[in-house]
Design a protein around this motif. Structure first.
Motif, PDB file in Angstrom:
ATOM      1  N   ASP A 179      -1.151  -0.954   2.998  1.00  0.00           N
ATOM      2  CA  ASP A 179      -0.278   0.185   3.346  1.00  0.00           C
ATOM      3  C   ASP A 179       0.467   0.734   2.136  1.00  0.00           C
ATOM      4  O   ASP A 179       1.678   0.911   2.161  1.00  0.00           O
ATOM      5  CB  ASP A 179       0.733  -0.222   4.423  1.00  0.00           C
ATOM      6  N   GLN A 180      -0.249   0.965   1.048  1.00  0.00           N
ATOM      7  CA  GLN A 180       0.319   1.534  -0.180  1.00  0.00           C
ATOM      8  C   GLN A 180       1.439   0.673  -0.766  1.00  0.00           C
ATOM      9  O   GLN A 180       2.379   1.184  -1.379  1.00  0.00           O
ATOM     10  CB  GLN A 180       0.820   2.963   0.059  1.00  0.00           C
ATOM     11  N   THR A 181       1.345  -0.635  -0.578  1.00  0.00           N
ATOM     12  CA  THR A 181       2.344  -1.550  -1.107  1.00  0.00           C
ATOM     13  C   THR A 181       1.641  -2.704  -1.812  1.00  0.00           C
ATOM     14  O   THR A 181       0.780  -3.360  -1.237  1.00  0.00           O
ATOM     15  CB  THR A 181       3.235  -2.110   0.024  1.00  0.00           C
ATOM     16  N   LEU A 182       2.011  -2.941  -3.060  1.00  0.00           N
ATOM     17  CA  LEU A 182       1.520  -4.072  -3.823  1.00  0.00           C
ATOM     18  C   LEU A 182       2.503  -5.223  -3.637  1.00  0.00           C
ATOM     19  O   LEU A 182       3.704  -5.050  -3.858  1.00  0.00           O
ATOM     20  CB  LEU A 182       1.412  -3.710  -5.309  1.00  0.00           C
ATOM     21  N   GLY A 187      10.844 -22.930  -5.957  1.00  0.00           N
ATOM     22  CA  GLY A 187      10.748 -22.340  -4.637  1.00  0.00           C
ATOM     23  C   GLY A 187       9.801 -21.160  -4.627  1.00  0.00           C
ATOM     24  O   GLY A 187       9.117 -20.869  -5.603  1.00  0.00           O
ATOM     25  N   SER A 188       9.764 -20.457  -3.513  1.00  0.00           N
ATOM     26  CA  SER A 188       8.879 -19.311  -3.333  1.00  0.00           C
ATOM     27  C   SER A 188       9.588 -18.022  -3.718  1.00  0.00           C
ATOM     28  O   SER A 188      10.805 -17.928  -3.642  1.00  0.00           O
ATOM     29  CB  SER A 188       8.447 -19.203  -1.872  1.00  0.00           C
ATOM     30  N   PHE A 189       8.804 -17.023  -4.111  1.00  0.00           N
ATOM     31  CA  PHE A 189       9.340 -15.703  -4.410  1.00  0.00           C
ATOM     32  C   PHE A 189       8.368 -14.650  -3.911  1.00  0.00           C
ATOM     33  O   PHE A 189       7.197 -14.937  -3.662  1.00  0.00           O
ATOM     34  CB  PHE A 189       9.594 -15.521  -5.913  1.00  0.00           C
ATOM     35  N   SER A 190       8.869 -13.434  -3.775  1.00  0.00           N
ATOM     36  CA  SER A 190       8.048 -12.312  -3.354  1.00  0.00           C
ATOM     37  C   SER A 190       8.656 -11.026  -3.899  1.00  0.00           C
ATOM     38  O   SER A 190       9.863 -10.836  -3.810  1.00  0.00           O
ATOM     39  CB  SER A 190       7.971 -12.254  -1.831  1.00  0.00           C
ATOM     40  N   ARG A 191       7.830 -10.163  -4.459  1.00  0.00           N
ATOM     41  CA  ARG A 191       8.261  -8.839  -4.917  1.00  0.00           C
ATOM     42  C   ARG A 191       7.239  -7.830  -4.425  1.00  0.00           C
ATOM     43  O   ARG A 191       6.049  -8.127  -4.329  1.00  0.00           O
ATOM     44  CB  ARG A 191       8.306  -8.751  -6.457  1.00  0.00           C
ATOM     45  N   THR A 192       7.696  -6.620  -4.123  1.00  0.00           N
ATOM     46  CA  THR A 192       6.786  -5.567  -3.678  1.00  0.00           C
ATOM     47  C   THR A 192       7.036  -4.296  -4.482  1.00  0.00           C
ATOM     48  O   THR A 192       8.153  -4.046  -4.932  1.00  0.00           O
ATOM     49  CB  THR A 192       6.948  -5.256  -2.180  1.00  0.00           C
ATOM     50  N   ASN A 240      -6.948   3.265  -5.221  1.00  0.00           N
ATOM     51  CA  ASN A 240      -8.118   2.462  -4.889  1.00  0.00           C
ATOM     52  C   ASN A 240      -7.782   0.996  -5.167  1.00  0.00           C
ATOM     53  O   ASN A 240      -7.669   0.576  -6.323  1.00  0.00           O
ATOM     54  CB  ASN A 240      -9.317   2.918  -5.731  1.00  0.00           C
ATOM     55  N   ALA A 241      -7.620   0.201  -4.127  1.00  0.00           N
ATOM     56  CA  ALA A 241      -7.228  -1.206  -4.269  1.00  0.00           C
ATOM     57  C   ALA A 241      -8.275  -2.009  -5.033  1.00  0.00           C
ATOM     58  O   ALA A 241      -7.935  -2.982  -5.708  1.00  0.00           O
ATOM     59  CB  ALA A 241      -6.980  -1.818  -2.897  1.00  0.00           C
ATOM     60  N   ASP A 242      -9.550  -1.613  -4.966  1.00  0.00           N
ATOM     61  CA  ASP A 242     -10.616  -2.339  -5.659  1.00  0.00           C
ATOM     62  C   ASP A 242     -10.551  -2.140  -7.172  1.00  0.00           C
ATOM     63  O   ASP A 242     -11.133  -2.924  -7.923  1.00  0.00           O
ATOM     64  CB  ASP A 242     -11.989  -1.902  -5.135  1.00  0.00           C
ATOM     65  N   ALA A 243      -9.883  -1.110  -7.642  1.00  0.00           N
ATOM     66  CA  ALA A 243      -9.813  -0.815  -9.073  1.00  0.00           C
ATOM     67  C   ALA A 243      -8.594  -1.453  -9.751  1.00  0.00           C
ATOM     68  O   ALA A 243      -8.436  -1.348 -10.962  1.00  0.00           O
ATOM     69  CB  ALA A 243      -9.788   0.700  -9.286  1.00  0.00           C
ATOM     70  N   ILE A 244      -7.741  -2.119  -9.011  1.00  0.00           N
ATOM     71  CA  ILE A 244      -6.555  -2.756  -9.577  1.00  0.00           C
ATOM     72  C   ILE A 244      -6.980  -4.007 -10.337  1.00  0.00           C
ATOM     73  O   ILE A 244      -7.781  -4.804  -9.846  1.00  0.00           O
ATOM     74  CB  ILE A 244      -5.537  -3.104  -8.474  1.00  0.00           C
ATOM     75  N   LYS A 245      -6.438  -4.176 -11.559  1.00  0.00           N
ATOM     76  CA  LYS A 245      -6.763  -5.330 -12.389  1.00  0.00           C
ATOM     77  C   LYS A 245      -5.481  -6.078 -12.718  1.00  0.00           C
ATOM     78  O   LYS A 245      -4.431  -5.481 -12.939  1.00  0.00           O
ATOM     79  CB  LYS A 245      -7.451  -4.886 -13.675  1.00  0.00           C
TER      80      LYS A 245
END
Length: 154
Positions: free
Chosen positions: A80-83, A108-113, A121-126
């Motif tokens: 949904d347009q979020t990395l 511990g755990s972390f998360s960033r968006t 194009n999600a397939d082109a992300i490197k």
């Protein structure tokens, strides 16, 4: 030293009367500011990795500091347009002979968006990781092309 005794108008002409509760609140605030000065931030804040987001004409680059982590400790996903960048820094301790006096390292755990522009194009992300720095390259979508349509007589 400041006095906690409220000042009355009769004793100091030309000064406003200060609420005793306001004076007490200011004293308590000053006490806590002095007490916490010099301490590092909360250990929970250090679990949120620092991030730089930059943009060129052709791509968006996200650089994130993840010290002490390896590629296997990090998960990237696009929806949904979020990395989303997720990971976990694990504590591996088998130290039986050490008595700790101070522990500043966080685990511990972390998360960033990061919100992405529409049409990525999600397939082109490197993504690459080197020395605890994650670098994500996101190609920008092609700009929308406008097309002129000729109107013909019916």
């Amino acid at each position: 030293m400041k006095s906690l005794i409220p000042v009355h108008r009769e004793t100091l002409p030309g000064r406003r009367m200060v609420s005793p509760f306001l004076a007490l609140q200011q004293e308590i605030d000053s006490l806590f500011e002095g007490f916490t000065r010099g301490f590092s931030p909360s250990p929970f804040q250090s679990l949120v990795p620092s991030m730089d987001v930059s943009e060129t004409a052709k791509e968006i680059e996200v650089t994130t500091e993840l010290p002490g982590l390896e590629e296997k400790d990090v998960q990237l996903s696009v929806a949904d347009q979020t990395l989303s960048i997720r990971g976990e820094k694990k504590s591996e301790r088998e130290e039986k002979d050490k008595d700790y006096h101070m522990v500043e390292r966080s685990y511990g755990s972390f998360s960033r968006t990061v919100e992405l522009p529409p049409g990525v194009n999600a397939d082109a992300i490197k993504a690459t990781m080197s020395k605890g720095v994650l670098k994500i390259t996101i190609p920008k979508p092609a700009p929308a092309q406008s097309k002129k349509i000729d109107v013909k007589a019916a």
